[in-house]
Design a protein around this motif. Structure first.
Motif, PDB file in Angstrom:
ATOM      1  N   UNK A 105      52.653 -36.175 -40.609  1.00  0.00           N
ATOM      2  CA  UNK A 105      51.349 -36.050 -39.973  1.00  0.00           C
ATOM      3  C   UNK A 105      50.529 -35.029 -40.746  1.00  0.00           C
ATOM      4  N   UNK A 106      49.214 -35.180 -40.710  1.00  0.00           N
ATOM      5  CA  UNK A 106      48.334 -34.173 -41.286  1.00  0.00           C
ATOM      6  C   UNK A 106      47.727 -33.371 -40.151  1.00  0.00           C
ATOM      7  N   UNK A 107      47.774 -32.079 -40.258  1.00  0.00           N
ATOM      8  CA  UNK A 107      47.389 -31.167 -39.176  1.00  0.00           C
ATOM      9  C   UNK A 107      46.143 -31.646 -38.436  1.00  0.00           C
ATOM     10  N   UNK A 108      46.269 -31.708 -37.132  1.00  0.00           N
ATOM     11  CA  UNK A 108      45.142 -32.068 -36.278  1.00  0.00           C
ATOM     12  C   UNK A 108      45.067 -33.534 -35.916  1.00  0.00           C
ATOM     13  N   UNK A 109      45.705 -34.408 -36.692  1.00  0.00           N
ATOM     14  CA  UNK A 109      45.597 -35.838 -36.369  1.00  0.00           C
ATOM     15  C   UNK A 109      46.238 -36.144 -35.033  1.00  0.00           C
ATOM     16  N   UNK A 110      47.227 -35.308 -34.635  1.00  0.00           N
ATOM     17  CA  UNK A 110      47.960 -35.572 -33.404  1.00  0.00           C
ATOM     18  C   UNK A 110      47.101 -35.399 -32.155  1.00  0.00           C
ATOM     19  N   UNK A 111      45.951 -34.772 -32.270  1.00  0.00           N
ATOM     20  CA  UNK A 111      45.037 -34.703 -31.116  1.00  0.00           C
ATOM     21  C   UNK A 111      43.644 -35.214 -31.496  1.00  0.00           C
ATOM     22  N   UNK A 112      43.574 -35.988 -32.593  1.00  0.00           N
ATOM     23  CA  UNK A 112      42.320 -36.603 -33.018  1.00  0.00           C
ATOM     24  C   UNK A 112      41.254 -35.558 -33.321  1.00  0.00           C
ATOM     25  N   UNK A 163      40.271 -27.964 -28.381  1.00  0.00           N
ATOM     26  CA  UNK A 163      40.232 -29.388 -28.023  1.00  0.00           C
ATOM     27  C   UNK A 163      41.580 -29.932 -27.574  1.00  0.00           C
ATOM     28  N   UNK A 164      42.668 -29.242 -27.938  1.00  0.00           N
ATOM     29  CA  UNK A 164      44.011 -29.814 -27.769  1.00  0.00           C
ATOM     30  C   UNK A 164      44.299 -30.206 -26.325  1.00  0.00           C
ATOM     31  N   UNK A 165      43.810 -29.460 -25.397  1.00  0.00           N
ATOM     32  CA  UNK A 165      44.114 -29.714 -23.986  1.00  0.00           C
ATOM     33  C   UNK A 165      42.948 -30.370 -23.244  1.00  0.00           C
ATOM     34  N   UNK A 166      42.031 -30.980 -23.993  1.00  0.00           N
ATOM     35  CA  UNK A 166      40.850 -31.576 -23.366  1.00  0.00           C
ATOM     36  C   UNK A 166      40.828 -33.095 -23.510  1.00  0.00           C
ATOM     37  N   UNK A 167      40.565 -33.795 -22.410  1.00  0.00           N
ATOM     38  CA  UNK A 167      40.238 -35.215 -22.396  1.00  0.00           C
ATOM     39  C   UNK A 167      41.068 -36.085 -23.310  1.00  0.00           C
ATOM     40  N   UNK A 168      40.382 -36.868 -24.136  1.00  0.00           N
ATOM     41  CA  UNK A 168      41.068 -37.834 -24.986  1.00  0.00           C
ATOM     42  C   UNK A 168      41.923 -37.153 -26.054  1.00  0.00           C
ATOM     43  N   UNK A 169      41.607 -35.910 -26.403  1.00  0.00           N
ATOM     44  CA  UNK A 169      42.420 -35.187 -27.377  1.00  0.00           C
ATOM     45  C   UNK A 169      43.808 -34.875 -26.794  1.00  0.00           C
ATOM     46  N   UNK A 217      45.240 -36.619 -24.439  1.00  0.00           N
ATOM     47  CA  UNK A 217      45.942 -37.904 -24.332  1.00  0.00           C
ATOM     48  C   UNK A 217      46.543 -38.313 -25.680  1.00  0.00           C
ATOM     49  N   UNK A 218      45.773 -38.110 -26.750  1.00  0.00           N
ATOM     50  CA  UNK A 218      46.295 -38.453 -28.073  1.00  0.00           C
ATOM     51  C   UNK A 218      47.513 -37.601 -28.404  1.00  0.00           C
ATOM     52  N   UNK A 219      47.455 -36.324 -28.089  1.00  0.00           N
ATOM     53  CA  UNK A 219      48.610 -35.444 -28.312  1.00  0.00           C
ATOM     54  C   UNK A 219      49.831 -35.980 -27.562  1.00  0.00           C
ATOM     55  N   UNK A 220      49.630 -36.350 -26.311  1.00  0.00           N
ATOM     56  CA  UNK A 220      50.746 -36.870 -25.505  1.00  0.00           C
ATOM     57  C   UNK A 220      51.294 -38.173 -26.082  1.00  0.00           C
ATOM     58  N   UNK A 221      50.391 -38.987 -26.639  1.00  0.00           N
ATOM     59  CA  UNK A 221      50.817 -40.246 -27.248  1.00  0.00           C
ATOM     60  C   UNK A 221      51.700 -39.982 -28.475  1.00  0.00           C
ATOM     61  N   UNK A 222      51.252 -39.082 -29.343  1.00  0.00           N
ATOM     62  CA  UNK A 222      52.063 -38.709 -30.509  1.00  0.00           C
ATOM     63  C   UNK A 222      53.406 -38.134 -30.072  1.00  0.00           C
ATOM     64  N   UNK A 223      53.359 -37.307 -29.062  1.00  0.00           N
ATOM     65  CA  UNK A 223      54.582 -36.693 -28.531  1.00  0.00           C
ATOM     66  C   UNK A 223      55.578 -37.770 -28.093  1.00  0.00           C
ATOM     67  N   UNK A 224      55.078 -38.800 -27.406  1.00  0.00           N
ATOM     68  CA  UNK A 224      55.937 -39.883 -26.935  1.00  0.00           C
ATOM     69  C   UNK A 224      56.496 -40.696 -28.105  1.00  0.00           C
ATOM     70  N   UNK A 225      55.657 -40.958 -29.100  1.00  0.00           N
ATOM     71  CA  UNK A 225      56.110 -41.689 -30.277  1.00  0.00           C
ATOM     72  C   UNK A 225      57.220 -40.945 -31.011  1.00  0.00           C
ATOM     73  N   UNK A 226      57.024 -39.647 -31.188  1.00  0.00           N
ATOM     74  CA  UNK A 226      58.025 -38.834 -31.893  1.00  0.00           C
ATOM     75  C   UNK A 226      59.331 -38.807 -31.110  1.00  0.00           C
TER      76      UNK A 226
END
Length: 611
Positions: free
Chosen positions: A431-438, A493-499, A501-510
């Motif tokens: 991953x490239x830093x930050x992509x995990x939360x868009x 941004x990490x704990x806000x809205x769609x960001x 959710x994206x973090x949680x999605x990456x977390x689930x994938x990993x």
């Protein structure tokens, strides 16, 4: 193997042993050489191989010094570990072997288990330091990555740089925290179970503060490179140069406890010696591992599709443990966006993506129109752990004219699909830093050269570079501090809205990758891939022993139908990117039967396992 290198300790520059400073500087053509301290100078004695040496009590850790050549010119130490006054200033004497390590029980992770996270020290945190990075390790653990890959930290001009303009390979960038700061970071990472990969550059040196040529023939006009004369790995007096870089590798592993090195653009290393420098490095690293009991990995950036670099030593390869494969990225990017300029023009999209899943290299003997030649060989015997794949990295983002991330270039749904395509692959994901939360902030190219003519040349070079991509508009000023500041991550941004959710999605994938045997084991033989070019769908089927996993991907903007594999009678859902919990609109079926036709939502990935 050469016998002028000591495996157990650094033997060039200034080092401290039993309270004495051991000085050893390579400068074969100099008539005299001395260490100039604040209030005194210490002459050195030359040996038969061009090394100037002395053992003395007149140099102490922390002393600032320069080296005087032929009683005339003063330069920093080319093997300096610390440059507190910058690339033009005095070097600091450092006892590199002195640190209170707490990682005695750590012995790296198997390379096959690496889940990499590339980051740039200066833009990863607001402070841009190693110390600030330590405060984010719990975040990385929560995400699930277990290896950070740090862009180069070798001392560069000023305080803003990607790191590929470094001119002191042994010195740790002072503005980041210097050698002590890096050691503290590595120690903290190991305490958290995180491996540390360091990006190093052995194919060229930056232009500003590059004084190596004053000491000896570190460069040769025998070969031309994009940066000028090549580093001298095989011309006259190359032994001192080869030792210099081998010593550098050993220092990072031995004295800084780095777990792996990522070597930048090794295709630009010019060496026709009977023993290639990379092979010689590997031989010394193996010897170091036997001495310390610690395992270290060597990963290369390679643009040659040549398995000689990654084949084992016993098969007359160079023994590198892994390589980046940009071709997976290019095929994935073209599939997702349809881009066709520059080097993307060689890639057709989903057919090439399917080939990269199966064969690693897209080009393994075919004709490349972009290169205008037949290119590559097959990588049939190389395991999946030897290939690092990604949907973006510092090059693929920052070398765009405007530095746009995929968060700006593709939809939210496509970002999730890209993440799944990488993390479900039979290769090492990065991953490239930050992509995990868009992260929406661009990652742009930046430098802080103090030479005005050089700064202008960089600006001009950037403009010319984008001509092949037919880019319109103006590139951001790489010398501007604003360009650097605008490239920093926005942690709010990490704990806000769609960001979030994206973090949680990456977390689930990993987590799925770690827990599902079919995804965790990187057996390239246990893989099938099929695709429909017109529908832009791809089915990736992987298995380990009795477990089978299928990843169904739809890169189109319409619903598409795909037939379920027949290897299992029933399939059970593990994850679907288009479901409401990931801000999608549709629930995926919990199960389906063998051969059943499945409806895939636009720009989505669904993952099922056999029941």
């Amino acid at each position: 193997m050469r016998n002028d290198i000591q495996i157990d300790k650094r033997s060039i520059g200034i080092n401290f042993i039993d309270g004495k400073a051991s000085v050893r500087i390579w400068s074969p053509d100099s008539k005299s050489l001395e260490v100039k301290l604040e209030n005194k100078s210490i002459p050195l004695t030359k040996d038969d191989f061009g090394f100037w040496t002395i053992t003395t009590t007149n140099i102490q850790p922390g002393d600032l010094y320069k080296l005087v050549i032929n009683n005339e010119q003063e330069f920093p130490d080319p093997a300096s570990v610390s440059q507190p006054e910058g690339v033009h200033g005095r070097s600091a004497a450092v006892d590199v072997s002195s640190f209170n390590w707490t990682d005695q029980s750590w012995n790296n992770l198997p390379l096959a288990d690496y889940i990499l996270y590339e980051l740039h020290t200066g833009t990863f945190t607001p402070e841009g330091t190693f110390e600030a990075m330590v405060s984010k390790l719990d975040y990385l653990k929560e995400l699930g990555v277990n290896a950070i890959e740090i862009m180069p930290v070798a001392q560069f001009p000023g305080s803003r740089n990607w790191g590929y303009d470094g001119v002191f390979p042994f010195a740790v960038q002072d503005s980041y925290g210097g050698p002590e700061g890096l050691k503290k970071l590595v120690d903290a990472c190991h305490a958290k179970g995180i491996a540390v990969v360091l990006d190093v550059v052995y194919n060229h040196m930056g232009p500003e503060g590059n004084y190596l040529g004053a000491f000896g023939p570190y460069f040769t006009s025998k070969y031309n490179t994009p940066w000028g004369n090549a580093i001298n790995f095989d011309d006259a007096h190359c032994d001192g140069v080869r030792s210099y870089f081998i010593e550098n590798v050993l220092m990072w592993f031995r004295d800084f406890h780095i777990d792996a090195l990522r070597m930048d653009a090794v295709h630009a290393i010019k060496d026709f010696s009977p023993v290639h420098i990379l092979r010689e490095i590997k031989l010394h690293v193996n010897e170091l591992s036997q001495h310390t009991g610690r395992q270290h990995h060597l990963i290369v950036e390679l643009d040659l599709n040549d398995t000689r670099f990654i084949n084992p030593l016993e098969e007359q390869g160079f023994g590198m443990d892994g390589q980046w494969i940009d071709e997976f990225h290019h095929a994935l990017r073209v599939t997702a966006t349809g881009e066709s300029t520059g080097y993307y023009s060689d890639f057709s999209g989903i057919a090439d993506l399917a080939k990269s899943y199966k064969d690693a290299y897209v080009f393994d003997g075919q004709y490349s129109h972009h290169r205008q030649k037949f290119f590559g060989i097959k990588a049939e015997k190389n395991p999946g752990q030897q290939f690092v794949v990604f949907s973006q990295n510092h090059d693929q983002v920052g070398n765009r004219m405007l530095g746009e991330r995929t968060s700006e270039l593709v939809s939210y749904e496509m970002q999730k699909l890209l993440a799944g395509a990488v993390l479900a692959s039979p290769y090492l994901p990065m991953l490239f830093m930050g992509e995990e939360y868009s992260e929406p902030n661009r990652f742009m190219y930046f430098v802080s050269h103090t030479d005005k003519e050089l700064a202008e040349a960089v600006r001009k070079g950037r403009k010319e570079e984008f001509a092949a991509f037919h880019a319109e508009g103006e590139a951001p000023d790489p010398v501007s501090e604003e360009t650097f500041n605008n490239s920093k991550l926005q942690w709010n941004l990490v704990k806000e809205g769609q960001h979030k959710t994206m973090f949680n999605f990456y977390q689930q994938l990993i987590q799925l990758r770690k827990e599902q045997p079919a995804l965790k084991h990187l057996n390239r033989q246990h893989l099938k891939v099929s695709f429909d070019e017109a529908a832009k769908t791809l089915l990736l089927h992987r298995w380990h022993e009795d477990q089978h996993v299928v990843c169904l991907m739809n890169f189109s903007q319409q619903e598409q139908k795909i037939q379920a594999p027949t290897e299992a009678s029933n399939w059970r859902k593990l994850l679907a990117s288009h479901e409401p919990q990931w801000l999608g609109k549709t629930e995926a079926p919990e199960t389906f039967e063998a051969g059943e036709e499945i409806l895939l939502q636009p720009e989505s990935i669904v993952i099922y396992q056999n029941s």
